[in-house]
Design a protein around this motif. Structure first.
Motif, PDB file in Angstrom:
ATOM      1  N   ILE A  59       0.841  -1.212   0.000  1.00  0.00           N
ATOM      2  CA  ILE A  59       0.000   0.000   0.000  1.00  0.00           C
ATOM      3  C   ILE A  59       0.869   1.253   0.000  1.00  0.00           C
ATOM      4  O   ILE A  59       0.594   2.206  -0.739  1.00  0.00           O
ATOM      5  CB  ILE A  59      -0.971  -0.014   1.198  1.00  0.00           C
ATOM      6  CG1 ILE A  59      -2.046  -1.079   0.974  1.00  0.00           C
ATOM      7  CG2 ILE A  59      -1.601   1.355   1.410  1.00  0.00           C
ATOM      8  CD1 ILE A  59      -2.920  -1.354   2.192  1.00  0.00           C
ATOM      9  N   ILE A  60       1.924   1.254   0.795  1.00  0.00           N
ATOM     10  CA  ILE A  60       2.818   2.421   0.830  1.00  0.00           C
ATOM     11  C   ILE A  60       3.478   2.627  -0.527  1.00  0.00           C
ATOM     12  O   ILE A  60       3.570   3.757  -1.016  1.00  0.00           O
ATOM     13  CB  ILE A  60       3.838   2.288   1.971  1.00  0.00           C
ATOM     14  CG1 ILE A  60       3.124   2.439   3.316  1.00  0.00           C
ATOM     15  CG2 ILE A  60       4.949   3.329   1.830  1.00  0.00           C
ATOM     16  CD1 ILE A  60       3.975   2.129   4.519  1.00  0.00           C
ATOM     17  N   PHE A  61       3.918   1.544  -1.158  1.00  0.00           N
ATOM     18  CA  PHE A  61       4.512   1.670  -2.492  1.00  0.00           C
ATOM     19  C   PHE A  61       3.508   2.262  -3.474  1.00  0.00           C
ATOM     20  O   PHE A  61       3.850   3.122  -4.273  1.00  0.00           O
ATOM     21  CB  PHE A  61       5.013   0.314  -2.985  1.00  0.00           C
ATOM     22  CG  PHE A  61       6.404  -0.042  -2.557  1.00  0.00           C
ATOM     23  CD1 PHE A  61       6.862   0.226  -1.276  1.00  0.00           C
ATOM     24  CD2 PHE A  61       7.263  -0.668  -3.433  1.00  0.00           C
ATOM     25  CE1 PHE A  61       8.147  -0.113  -0.879  1.00  0.00           C
ATOM     26  CE2 PHE A  61       8.547  -1.013  -3.055  1.00  0.00           C
ATOM     27  CZ  PHE A  61       8.991  -0.734  -1.780  1.00  0.00           C
ATOM     28  N   VAL A  62       2.272   1.793  -3.415  1.00  0.00           N
ATOM     29  CA  VAL A  62       1.242   2.303  -4.320  1.00  0.00           C
ATOM     30  C   VAL A  62       0.951   3.781  -4.041  1.00  0.00           C
ATOM     31  O   VAL A  62       0.835   4.593  -4.959  1.00  0.00           O
ATOM     32  CB  VAL A  62      -0.049   1.449  -4.225  1.00  0.00           C
ATOM     33  CG1 VAL A  62      -1.213   2.130  -4.913  1.00  0.00           C
ATOM     34  CG2 VAL A  62       0.187   0.063  -4.815  1.00  0.00           C
ATOM     35  N   LEU A  63       0.851   4.134  -2.770  1.00  0.00           N
ATOM     36  CA  LEU A  63       0.537   5.520  -2.407  1.00  0.00           C
ATOM     37  C   LEU A  63       1.633   6.511  -2.800  1.00  0.00           C
ATOM     38  O   LEU A  63       1.342   7.649  -3.173  1.00  0.00           O
ATOM     39  CB  LEU A  63       0.274   5.629  -0.901  1.00  0.00           C
ATOM     40  CG  LEU A  63      -1.017   5.001  -0.390  1.00  0.00           C
ATOM     41  CD1 LEU A  63      -1.081   5.088   1.130  1.00  0.00           C
ATOM     42  CD2 LEU A  63      -2.232   5.662  -1.027  1.00  0.00           C
ATOM     43  N   TYR A  64       2.884   6.090  -2.735  1.00  0.00           N
ATOM     44  CA  TYR A  64       3.996   7.010  -2.978  1.00  0.00           C
ATOM     45  C   TYR A  64       4.745   6.741  -4.283  1.00  0.00           C
ATOM     46  O   TYR A  64       5.833   7.278  -4.486  1.00  0.00           O
ATOM     47  CB  TYR A  64       4.968   6.975  -1.795  1.00  0.00           C
ATOM     48  CG  TYR A  64       4.337   7.524  -0.545  1.00  0.00           C
ATOM     49  CD1 TYR A  64       4.218   8.895  -0.354  1.00  0.00           C
ATOM     50  CD2 TYR A  64       3.823   6.672   0.424  1.00  0.00           C
ATOM     51  CE1 TYR A  64       3.611   9.405   0.774  1.00  0.00           C
ATOM     52  CE2 TYR A  64       3.212   7.178   1.558  1.00  0.00           C
ATOM     53  CZ  TYR A  64       3.112   8.543   1.729  1.00  0.00           C
ATOM     54  OH  TYR A  64       2.507   9.042   2.848  1.00  0.00           O
TER      55      TYR A  64
END
Length: 124
Positions: A51-56
């Motif tokens: 999720i963090i990779f997708v968000l940033y």
């Protein structure tokens, strides 16, 4: 972006363990798979990182690449959820034995990938 760089650094540190002592790595997989929180930790850690990779992803040097990696991590989390804890543990035990001889080379590839993630995080 600091999270992606920190993840790359963590990956590099774990890779050094794989390179230095593949048998230790294999035994660690077996021991970890016996913990009651093994399955939930594996799912939640991949999901959160994905999720963090997708968000940033847009802040990365190669945003599509980071988006794809994030999507893969989320997909693996869902896959682990679907197969269940017992099959996940069986796979962990099987892979720890089956790939023991490949862990050193996998560690080298993982070390390079961790370094690449730090570069892609585009901290400058």
């Amino acid at each position: 972006m600091y999270f992606i760089a920190a993840f790359g650094l963590l990956m590099m540190m774990l890779s050094i363990v794989m390179i230095a002592n593949p048998n230790y790595w294999s035994n660690a997989i077996v021991l970890f798979s016996q913990k009651p929180y093994f399955h939930s930790f594996e799912i939640s850690s991949r999901l959160i990182i994905g999720i963090i990779f997708v968000l940033y992803h847009q802040d990365a040097l190669y945003p599509v690449f980071i988006l794809v990696i994030g999507g893969l991590l989320i997909a693996v989390s869902i896959g682990l959820l679907i197969i269940g804890a017992d099959k996940h543990k069986q796979f962990a035990l099987w892979s720890a034995q089956k790939f023991n001889k490949v862990f050193r080379w996998a560690g080298l590839a993982s070390l390079a990938f961790g370094l690449f993630l730090i570069y892609v995080a585009n901290l400058g």
